[in-house]
Scaffold this motif. Sequence first.
Motif, PDB file in Angstrom:
ATOM      1  N   GLU A  69       8.248  36.275  10.829  1.00 23.16           N
ATOM      2  CA  GLU A  69       7.529  35.388  11.740  1.00 23.16           C
ATOM      3  C   GLU A  69       6.041  35.703  11.697  1.00 23.16           C
ATOM      4  O   GLU A  69       5.633  36.833  11.938  1.00 23.16           O
ATOM      5  N   SER A  70       5.248  34.696  11.358  1.00 24.31           N
ATOM      6  CA  SER A  70       3.794  34.876  11.324  1.00 24.31           C
ATOM      7  C   SER A  70       3.129  33.699  12.014  1.00 24.31           C
ATOM      8  O   SER A  70       3.786  32.729  12.396  1.00 24.31           O
TER       9      SER A  70
ATOM     10  N   SER B  37       7.538  30.595  10.150  1.00 21.10           N
ATOM     11  CA  SER B  37       8.601  31.554   9.874  1.00 21.10           C
ATOM     12  C   SER B  37       9.269  31.242   8.542  1.00 21.10           C
ATOM     13  O   SER B  37       9.439  30.069   8.190  1.00 21.10           O
TER      14      SER B  37
ATOM     15  N   SER C 173       8.069  40.430  12.914  1.00 23.38           N
ATOM     16  CA  SER C 173       6.840  39.677  13.168  1.00 23.38           C
ATOM     17  C   SER C 173       5.686  40.325  12.410  1.00 23.38           C
ATOM     18  O   SER C 173       5.731  41.504  12.070  1.00 23.38           O
TER      19      SER C 173
ATOM     20  N   ILE D 207      14.122  37.248   8.910  1.00 19.76           N
ATOM     21  CA  ILE D 207      13.195  36.146   9.172  1.00 19.76           C
ATOM     22  C   ILE D 207      11.836  36.780   9.449  1.00 19.76           C
ATOM     23  O   ILE D 207      11.710  37.637  10.327  1.00 19.76           O
TER      24      ILE D 207
ATOM     25  N   ARG E  37      14.729  39.804  12.763  1.00 22.75           N
ATOM     26  CA  ARG E  37      13.445  39.103  12.852  1.00 22.75           C
ATOM     27  C   ARG E  37      12.322  40.130  12.810  1.00 22.75           C
ATOM     28  O   ARG E  37      12.352  41.122  13.544  1.00 22.75           O
TER      29      ARG E  37
END
Length: 163
Positions: free
Chosen positions: A25-26, A30, A99, A23, A97
Amino acid sequence: MAGIKSINLDGEEIYVFNSAIYIFESSAGSTLEVDLIVSEVTLRKYQDRESLITEIELEDGRTLSSFMFLKSVPGKLPRLSLFCELDPEESYEGVLRISEDHLDFPDIEAGITLEEIRKVEMPNERITLKLNLPINQVEWLKEQKNKELNQLIKELLEEYMEK
């Protein structure tokens, strides 16, 4: 961490040499992302499509199904990179995850070579040759069927390359 056991694209299971599911995430939101090292044949088949119906079987037995989009990611090996928005109905427990502040993407190319991929599925490429041959050889070539000529040239080249 969740890993991919198998993947179907538009209803067809494809052979995957290595993969990563995560995943991303920004600040924009996401997305679920899937990176796959595949054969050149598989890459050619799917690379020009905008989206694919994707079914992913995870190693823990879960199945994720989604309409995913293709994006271009450079690399040395044939690669398909897919992404989609997260489905609020799905459980993404155990999925890595990443980022935008800590871009630590999995290196799915490590330990794999193009030669190993080609041992599993060798792509064929069309080629046009311009030769200057004696007329009797040209006449003989014109009388042959393409399939037979392809096989003859392939065998000659394999024999020549072994020397």
